[in-house]
Structure formats: C-alpha cells, structure tokens
Design a protein around this motif. Structure first.
Motif, mmCIF file in Angstrom:
data_model
loop_
_atom_site.group_PDB
_atom_site.id
_atom_site.type_symbol
_atom_site.label_atom_id
_atom_site.label_comp_id
_atom_site.label_asym_id
_atom_site.label_seq_id
_atom_site.Cartn_x
_atom_site.Cartn_y
_atom_site.Cartn_z
ATOM 1 N N SER A 1 77.516 -35.912 -3.853
ATOM 2 C CA SER A 1 78.317 -34.690 -3.719
ATOM 3 C C SER A 1 79.762 -34.971 -3.325
ATOM 4 O O SER A 1 80.661 -34.176 -3.610
ATOM 5 C CB SER A 1 77.671 -33.762 -2.679
ATOM 6 N N THR A 2 79.990 -36.121 -2.692
ATOM 7 C CA THR A 2 81.362 -36.462 -2.274
ATOM 8 C C THR A 2 82.116 -37.266 -3.330
ATOM 9 O O THR A 2 83.271 -37.643 -3.106
ATOM 10 C CB THR A 2 81.330 -37.264 -0.960
ATOM 11 N N SER A 3 81.483 -37.528 -4.450
ATOM 12 C CA SER A 3 82.112 -38.352 -5.493
ATOM 13 C C SER A 3 83.009 -37.557 -6.418
ATOM 14 O O SER A 3 83.640 -38.124 -7.311
ATOM 15 C CB SER A 3 81.032 -39.064 -6.319
ATOM 16 N N THR B 1 79.713 -30.469 -11.359
ATOM 17 C CA THR B 1 79.222 -31.211 -10.208
ATOM 18 C C THR B 1 78.226 -32.284 -10.646
ATOM 19 O O THR B 1 77.693 -32.252 -11.766
ATOM 20 C CB THR B 1 78.535 -30.269 -9.216
#
Length: 290
Positions: free
Chosen positions: A64-66, A80
């Motif tokens: 999710s942080t990529s 996403t």
C-alpha cells in the motif's frame, strides 16, 4: 460424460436401472451434500476458498505504501496495488476451486473406498459428477462474491460499471471454471493415494500461479518463462480477468501488448477439450491397482 463411458467395478448382481431423469435429480440433490462436506473440511476451505482472499489482503496491505501502478508522469492516475492484483486472485480462485479442490477430493475418495462403495450402488456416474460440478460452481461463486466484497468495502477498489465488462466476466468465469473442473477430475488420477494428493496437486497449482501473472506482473518474468506459462490456461484466464477489472490503458503491459481475448477463449477451450479427453480415459470408480 455419460455412465457408459466410465468403468464400474464388477458386482455380483446387476445394478438396477433408474427411471428416466432420476440421475439428474439425484445429482442436483448431491450438490447440497457435496457443498456441506466441502465446508466441513477446514484445511480445504482455507487453501481453496479463503486463500485468494487472504492473498489479496496481504498484497493490498503490504504494497500500500508503494504508490499506484500505471501512474502518469506527473504522478497522477493509476490504480492501487490491490486493484491490480484483484483479477489475478479471481483467476487463481477459479483454478483452486476446480483443479485443486476436485483433484484432491476425488483422489481421497478413491483411496478411502468412497468411490468403490458408490460404484456398487445404484447412483449413476452422471449424478456423482453433477454433484461435484455443482459444488464447484456454488463455492467458486461464493468465493468470488467474497473477494469482490472485501475488495470494495475493505480496500475501496473500484469495480467495473459497464454491462459489457460484466458480460465478458461471465463467459470468462464459465469457461474458466468448467476447464478447471475437468482438469481437476483428470488430475485426480495422478496421486497414488489420498494422503499424497495434496503433496502432488498443491505444488502444481502454486507453480502455475507464480508463472502466470497472479503474484508477479507477467512481463517481469523472463521471456522463456512467459512462453512456458502461455501454454497453460491460468495465464490466459488471469489476462482475461485483467481485461475486465483493469483500465484499458493497461492492455499494452501484457505480453503481446493487448488483451487478446480471442486467444484467451481458444486456449481455454483447447484445455477444456483436453481435460474432457483425459477424464474419459483416466477416471475410474476405483484404481486399477486398488
């Protein structure tokens, strides 16, 4: 697949013929029995029903942080990580519901004598397979519904709104689940016992998932591995599902820069026919050496 094409064990007395249409009615009743039995086996439920949901949650959370995939040069747009992996998980779920589920289930029933007992009963072969196929349809549809619910509610993944995309999903699903089911029945002839069934089947389906664009972007794989994966149906089913759930601008990221839905249908149909032929020549109520 008719009763006359499959072999029953020799019985002391001839098995009485059932009234016309009785075999189909018995098969429809067996769907409920097979589905209840499926959900009573905890490890089977996890590895074939919940596994894609768990994997989607892991990928959507871990990456999710990529940032988004397929963003514009200015950093806008894209989808996403969870949205990108969703179609692959749906394809993998179809494979698990058909191939892994039926291959291990039928192999176990051969090993523990269930098929031998059924072979000596009036139950027609067609009833047995209606029950198995019906269970696969029921559980796979429930699995996909759960996947889509988790994707939309938990991870806020946008789902298609165009009717034509859902129509495409329907024929991809039907072709995929039928192909997976007949291949699962054929693969059930490979394990030598019920205990060895998972050891034989699970590595096969895991390898296929890793090389078919389910857990890794397909074009990240070496070309020779892409060519090997292209022989098998999962690569094409996953590609077809991406054509439903991903934006059109993701098509150039595929192996041949397009969705190639004609090839998706053709390869899946070929494997469906191959699976039916293998079932015809390999399925027995009991093993020849049993």
């Amino acid at each position: 697949m008719s009763e006359s094409t499959l072999t029953r064990p020799t019985a002391a007395k001839p098995i009485p013929a059932l009234p016309r249409g009785r075999g189909i009615r018995l098969g429809l009743k067996r769907i409920g029995y097979e589905t209840k039995t499926y959900f009573r086996v905890g490890d089977q439920v996890f590895f074939t029903f919940l596994f894609p949901v768990v994997m989607l949650a892991i990928f959507a959370t871990a990456f999710s942080t990529s940032g988004n995939i397929g963003t514009n040069p200015d950093g806008s747009g894209g989808i996403t990580q969870g949205a990108y992996y969703l179609p692959g998980m749906i394809a993998a779920g179809i494979l698990l519901s058909g191939v892994q589920n039926l291959a291990t289930d039928i192999a176990t029933e051969k090993s523990d004598g269930t098929l031998k007992r059924l072979g000596g009963s009036p139950l027609p072969v067609i009833s047995y397979f209606i029950g198995k196929m019906g269970q696969v349809f029921v559980t796979s549809l429930a699995q996909i519904a759960l996947l889509l619910l988790v994707a939309r509610v938990v991870f806020a993944i946008e789902l298609p709104t165009e009717p034509e995309l859902w129509a495409r999903f329907v024929w991809l699903y039907l072709l995929g689940i039928i192909t997976s089911a007949v291949l699962g029945i054929a693969l059930s002839a490979v394990p030598r016992s019920g205990k060895s069934a998972t050891a034989v089947v699970i590595p096969i389906v895991l390898v296929l998932q890793f090389i078919s664009g389910v857990y890794l972007m397909f074009t990240m794989l070496p070309e020779w591995l892409q060519n090997i994966a292209s022989v098998f149906p999962l690569k094409w089913l996953a590609q077809g599902m991406r054509s439903v759930f991903l934006p059109e601008n993701f098509a150039p990221l595929e192996q041949n820069a397009g969705w190639e839905l004609g090839w998706v249908a053709a390869i899946m149909l070929i494997w469906c026919v191959v699976g039916l032929l293998l079932c015809r020549f390999t399925f027995r109520w009991i093993r020849k050496d049993g």
